[in-house]
Design a protein around this motif. Structure first.
Motif, PDB file in Angstrom:
ATOM      1  N   PRO A 152      -2.689  10.880   5.750  1.00  0.00           N
ATOM      2  CA  PRO A 152      -4.144  10.739   5.908  1.00  0.00           C
ATOM      3  C   PRO A 152      -4.870  10.311   4.644  1.00  0.00           C
ATOM      4  CG  PRO A 152      -3.533  13.056   5.799  1.00  0.00           C
ATOM      5  CD  PRO A 152      -2.249  12.270   5.880  1.00  0.00           C
ATOM      6  N   GLU A 153      -4.182  10.284   3.501  1.00  0.00           N
ATOM      7  CA  GLU A 153      -4.822   9.909   2.248  1.00  0.00           C
ATOM      8  C   GLU A 153      -4.574   8.455   1.862  1.00  0.00           C
ATOM      9  OE1 GLU A 153      -6.884  12.019   0.857  1.00  0.00           O
ATOM     10  OE2 GLU A 153      -6.361  13.434   2.445  1.00  0.00           O
ATOM     11  N   VAL A 154      -3.640   7.788   2.528  1.00  0.00           N
ATOM     12  CA  VAL A 154      -3.282   6.415   2.171  1.00  0.00           C
ATOM     13  C   VAL A 154      -4.191   5.446   2.932  1.00  0.00           C
ATOM     14  CG1 VAL A 154      -1.453   4.670   2.228  1.00  0.00           C
ATOM     15  CG2 VAL A 154      -0.892   7.056   1.708  1.00  0.00           C
ATOM     16  N   PRO A 155      -4.710   4.403   2.278  1.00  0.00           N
ATOM     17  CA  PRO A 155      -5.570   3.443   2.977  1.00  0.00           C
ATOM     18  C   PRO A 155      -4.902   2.882   4.225  1.00  0.00           C
ATOM     19  CG  PRO A 155      -5.673   3.057   0.619  1.00  0.00           C
ATOM     20  CD  PRO A 155      -4.591   4.093   0.843  1.00  0.00           C
ATOM     21  N   ALA A 156      -5.681   2.785   5.291  1.00  0.00           N
ATOM     22  CA  ALA A 156      -5.152   2.260   6.545  1.00  0.00           C
ATOM     23  C   ALA A 156      -4.633   0.836   6.375  1.00  0.00           C
ATOM     24  CB  ALA A 156      -6.239   2.304   7.613  1.00  0.00           C
ATOM     25  N   SER A 157      -5.260   0.068   5.497  1.00  0.00           N
ATOM     26  CA  SER A 157      -4.817  -1.314   5.289  1.00  0.00           C
ATOM     27  C   SER A 157      -3.363  -1.364   4.841  1.00  0.00           C
ATOM     28  CB  SER A 157      -5.709  -2.002   4.266  1.00  0.00           C
ATOM     29  OG  SER A 157      -5.755  -1.272   3.056  1.00  0.00           O
ATOM     30  N   TRP A 195     -11.508  -1.747   4.233  1.00  0.00           N
ATOM     31  CA  TRP A 195     -11.939  -1.210   2.950  1.00  0.00           C
ATOM     32  C   TRP A 195     -11.029  -0.074   2.483  1.00  0.00           C
ATOM     33  CZ3 TRP A 195     -14.439  -1.738   7.473  1.00  0.00           C
ATOM     34  CH2 TRP A 195     -14.700  -0.590   8.225  1.00  0.00           C
ATOM     35  N   ASP A 196     -11.074   0.194   1.189  1.00  0.00           N
ATOM     36  CA  ASP A 196     -10.138   1.125   0.560  1.00  0.00           C
ATOM     37  C   ASP A 196     -10.233   2.544   1.101  1.00  0.00           C
ATOM     38  OD1 ASP A 196      -9.499  -1.048  -0.958  1.00  0.00           O
ATOM     39  OD2 ASP A 196     -10.526  -0.376  -2.779  1.00  0.00           O
ATOM     40  N   SER A 197     -11.446   2.988   1.449  1.00  0.00           N
ATOM     41  CA  SER A 197     -11.625   4.389   1.848  1.00  0.00           C
ATOM     42  C   SER A 197     -11.274   4.650   3.306  1.00  0.00           C
ATOM     43  CB  SER A 197     -13.080   4.820   1.597  1.00  0.00           C
ATOM     44  OG  SER A 197     -13.962   4.018   2.373  1.00  0.00           O
ATOM     45  N   LEU A 198     -11.017   3.617   4.083  1.00  0.00           N
ATOM     46  CA  LEU A 198     -10.698   3.801   5.498  1.00  0.00           C
ATOM     47  C   LEU A 198      -9.254   4.261   5.639  1.00  0.00           C
ATOM     48  CD1 LEU A 198     -11.583   3.544   8.461  1.00  0.00           C
ATOM     49  CD2 LEU A 198     -10.723   1.199   8.404  1.00  0.00           C
ATOM     50  N   THR A 199      -9.070   5.461   6.173  1.00  0.00           N
ATOM     51  CA  THR A 199      -7.726   5.996   6.397  1.00  0.00           C
ATOM     52  C   THR A 199      -7.544   6.288   7.878  1.00  0.00           C
ATOM     53  OG1 THR A 199      -8.297   8.337   6.166  1.00  0.00           O
ATOM     54  CG2 THR A 199      -7.876   7.096   4.131  1.00  0.00           C
ATOM     55  N   LEU A 200      -6.315   6.631   8.243  1.00  0.00           N
ATOM     56  CA  LEU A 200      -6.032   7.006   9.624  1.00  0.00           C
ATOM     57  C   LEU A 200      -6.152   8.509   9.813  1.00  0.00           C
ATOM     58  CD1 LEU A 200      -3.027   4.652  10.428  1.00  0.00           C
ATOM     59  CD2 LEU A 200      -5.459   4.279  10.809  1.00  0.00           C
ATOM     60  N   GLY A 201      -6.720   9.188   8.835  1.00  0.00           N
ATOM     61  CA  GLY A 201      -6.877  10.627   8.920  1.00  0.00           C
ATOM     62  C   GLY A 201      -8.254  11.052   9.357  1.00  0.00           C
ATOM     63  N   ASN A 202      -9.160  10.071   9.618  1.00  0.00           N
ATOM     64  CA  ASN A 202     -10.502  10.439  10.089  1.00  0.00           C
ATOM     65  C   ASN A 202     -10.664  10.003  11.539  1.00  0.00           C
ATOM     66  OD1 ASN A 202     -10.890   7.665   9.882  1.00  0.00           O
ATOM     67  ND2 ASN A 202     -11.835   7.794   7.873  1.00  0.00           N
ATOM     68  N   ALA A 203     -11.817   9.505  11.919  1.00  0.00           N
ATOM     69  CA  ALA A 203     -12.064   9.169  13.328  1.00  0.00           C
ATOM     70  C   ALA A 203     -11.306   7.921  13.762  1.00  0.00           C
ATOM     71  CB  ALA A 203     -13.557   8.966  13.560  1.00  0.00           C
ATOM     72  N   HIS A 204     -10.792   7.148  12.822  1.00  0.00           N
ATOM     73  CA  HIS A 204     -10.091   5.925  13.172  1.00  0.00           C
ATOM     74  C   HIS A 204      -8.627   6.231  13.489  1.00  0.00           C
ATOM     75  CE1 HIS A 204     -13.599   4.271  11.131  1.00  0.00           C
ATOM     76  NE2 HIS A 204     -13.341   3.153  11.745  1.00  0.00           N
ATOM     77  N   GLY A 205      -8.071   5.478  14.386  1.00  0.00           N
ATOM     78  CA  GLY A 205      -6.665   5.612  14.708  1.00  0.00           C
ATOM     79  C   GLY A 205      -6.130   4.266  15.148  1.00  0.00           C
ATOM     80  N   ILE A 206      -4.834   4.227  15.410  1.00  0.00           N
ATOM     81  CA  ILE A 206      -4.209   3.000  15.869  1.00  0.00           C
ATOM     82  C   ILE A 206      -3.174   3.354  16.915  1.00  0.00           C
ATOM     83  CG2 ILE A 206      -2.530   3.078  13.976  1.00  0.00           C
ATOM     84  CD1 ILE A 206      -2.482   0.022  14.086  1.00  0.00           C
ATOM     85  N   ALA A 207      -3.122   2.583  17.974  1.00  0.00           N
ATOM     86  CA  ALA A 207      -2.152   2.835  19.027  1.00  0.00           C
ATOM     87  C   ALA A 207      -0.782   2.326  18.596  1.00  0.00           C
ATOM     88  CB  ALA A 207      -2.597   2.145  20.321  1.00  0.00           C
ATOM     89  N   THR A 212     -17.090  -7.023   6.756  1.00  0.00           N
ATOM     90  CA  THR A 212     -15.840  -7.619   6.281  1.00  0.00           C
ATOM     91  C   THR A 212     -15.752  -7.691   4.761  1.00  0.00           C
ATOM     92  OG1 THR A 212     -16.812  -9.818   6.490  1.00  0.00           O
ATOM     93  CG2 THR A 212     -15.556  -9.006   8.362  1.00  0.00           C
ATOM     94  N   ASP A 213     -16.892  -7.613   4.076  1.00  0.00           N
ATOM     95  CA  ASP A 213     -16.912  -7.772   2.622  1.00  0.00           C
ATOM     96  C   ASP A 213     -16.839  -6.443   1.866  1.00  0.00           C
ATOM     97  OD1 ASP A 213     -17.444 -10.626   2.875  1.00  0.00           O
ATOM     98  OD2 ASP A 213     -19.461 -10.034   3.501  1.00  0.00           O
ATOM     99  N   TYR A 214     -16.964  -5.338   2.561  1.00  0.00           N
ATOM    100  CA  TYR A 214     -17.028  -4.033   1.890  1.00  0.00           C
ATOM    101  C   TYR A 214     -15.662  -3.631   1.341  1.00  0.00           C
ATOM    102  CZ  TYR A 214     -18.086   0.892   1.050  1.00  0.00           C
ATOM    103  OH  TYR A 214     -18.274   2.120   0.462  1.00  0.00           O
ATOM    104  N   ARG A 215     -15.674  -3.068   0.117  1.00  0.00           N
ATOM    105  CA  ARG A 215     -14.441  -2.567  -0.482  1.00  0.00           C
ATOM    106  C   ARG A 215     -14.585  -1.111  -0.920  1.00  0.00           C
ATOM    107  NH1 ARG A 215     -12.952  -5.722   2.116  1.00  0.00           N
ATOM    108  NH2 ARG A 215     -11.827  -7.658   1.777  1.00  0.00           N
ATOM    109  N   ARG A 216     -15.629  -0.795  -1.704  1.00  0.00           N
ATOM    110  CA  ARG A 216     -15.758   0.581  -2.200  1.00  0.00           C
ATOM    111  C   ARG A 216     -17.201   0.866  -2.559  1.00  0.00           C
ATOM    112  NH1 ARG A 216     -14.389   1.007  -8.105  1.00  0.00           N
ATOM    113  NH2 ARG A 216     -15.160  -0.932  -8.978  1.00  0.00           N
TER     114      ARG A 216
END
Length: 381
Positions: free
Chosen positions: A72-77, A48-60, A159-163
């Motif tokens: 941290p402001e750019v969508p993770a997608s 979804w659009d609001s998911l960024t890598l600047g919050n609790a989510h990260g990627i190895a 999977t269907d959530y966007r905003r």
């Protein structure tokens, strides 16, 4: 015939391809990577659009090419799709996409036949080994609740959530006890979101008094051991995420205090425009719960009017294409040793299944699967 086909070009698939290439197995000639997406990024490209890598989510970081420090402001997608695309180009992995694998069959010890839709036609490819790295995103799970087919409002899955604006003015029932449900509940309460929300979970929310940083290696290994015990016995594995709980971050605890992150228990029936809750039942909250005030079930028979049912109820491994190989045990799981090796067929390796279905675990599983495949192809295993 290919030496190895990798199904899926997400984190685990790319890590496996890198490991194989380091062993001299050339992409495009001996190794083929098939991916069902239209472009790079794996499941991340669908977030979804609001998911960024600047919050609790990260990627190895993928092996051999660290990810640049993310904005941290750019969508993770967007960020992850760019990173994975750069990775594919840097190592010349020659991913074929979109390529939807329909089935894998073939009697041992002969080659495997991979049937896939590519370029608008059905193609059959043969390979000595297969690394499956299809993850779970394409197999969302929604539990059956009586009356689910009678609901006249809107139903959607994670999977269907966007905003949040898509829920403006609506009464939203958020179902599920994981991090996605927590974050969506908070987001839907922001200006421009839902008119109201209700949180439904089967058990008291599992807030834990720890953060999910990479330094907590002991705790992370303990979580993976619990899931690995299932796969080593052929049981259907619970997700790593379900075993982690909800970190006691300030914004989450504030949500409990505000009443947003308070579960009302689970509903037992769905009608045209409402759900009926079943009460607390026999569920007795653990006295050691970090936030016991996050559990306040409606009384049995309470009827709650809702416009939207938003299922955040997890996923199942995307393995239907492997059904012809009869890898599953009677209990529904696949027996796996050494995290990636399928007991019933040594031509197949699973990367990102069970204990490795996480951002850190997928990297490890991909590397390991690539190394095991290379050894077997060389006749050293």
């Amino acid at each position: 015939m290919y030496s190895v086909i990798i199904v899926g070009a997400g984190q685990a698939g790319l890590a496996a391809a890198h490991a194989l290439a380091r062993k001299g197995i050339a992409p495009g000639d001996e190794m083929l990577i098939l991916d069902g997406n239209d472009g790079p990024g794996g499941a991340w490209r669908h977030r979804w659009d609001s998911l960024t890598l600047g919050n609790a989510h990260g990627i190895a970081d993928l092996p051999g090419l660290p990810m640049p420090r993310p904005d941290p402001e750019v969508p993770a997608s967007d960020l992850v799709a760019d990173y994975y695309g750069t990775y594919e180009d840097t190592f010349d992995l020659q991913v074929r996409r979109p390529a939807r694998v329909i089935r894998v069959d073939g009697n041992a010890p002969g080659p495997l036949t991979v049937t896939a839709m590519m370029d608008g036609q059905c193609s059959c490819l043969q390979t000595r080994m297969l690394i499956n790295a299809t993850g779970t995103w394409t197999h969302p799970y929604i539990p059956y609740v009586p009356g689910i087919d009678r609901f006249t409002g809107r139903q959607l899955h994670t999977t269907d959530y966007r905003r949040k604006e898509d829920f403006d003015g609506e009464r939203v029932l958020v179902v599920g006890g994981g991090l996605s449900a927590v974050q969506f509940l908070l987001e839907l309460h922001e200006p421009g979101g839902a008119a109201s929300t209700v949180w439904a979970t089967r058990r008291p929310p599992n807030f834990v008094d720890r953060t999910f940083d990479n330094d907590d290696g002991t705790w992370g290994r303990a979580v993976e051991r619990r899931v690995r015990a299932d796969t080593e016995r052929g049981r259907r594995p619970a997700s790593v995420v379900r075993n982690t709980g909800i970190p006691a971050l300030p914004r989450y605890l504030d949500g409990v205090t505000a009443g947003t992150l308070v579960s009302r228990g689970m509903f037992t029936r769905i009608d045209e425009s409402s759900v009926t809750f079943g009460g607390a039942g026999d569920e007795i909250p653990d006295p050691d719960l970090v936030r016991p005030d996050s559990w306040s079930p409606f009384p049995a028979g309470h009827r709650e009017p809702v416009d939207v049912i938003f299922w955040n109820t997890g996923f199942r491994p995307a393995l239907n294409h492997l059904s012809p190989l009869h890898l599953r045990e009677p209990g529904g799981g696949i027996t796996v040793t050494n995290e990636v090796e399928v007991v019933r067929d040594d031509r197949v390796l699973l990367a990102g299944y069970g204990s490795t279905a996480s951002t850190v675990g997928a990297n490890r599983a991909g590397r390991l699967a690539g190394q095991v495949a290379a050894r077997r192809l060389a006749g050293n295993d």
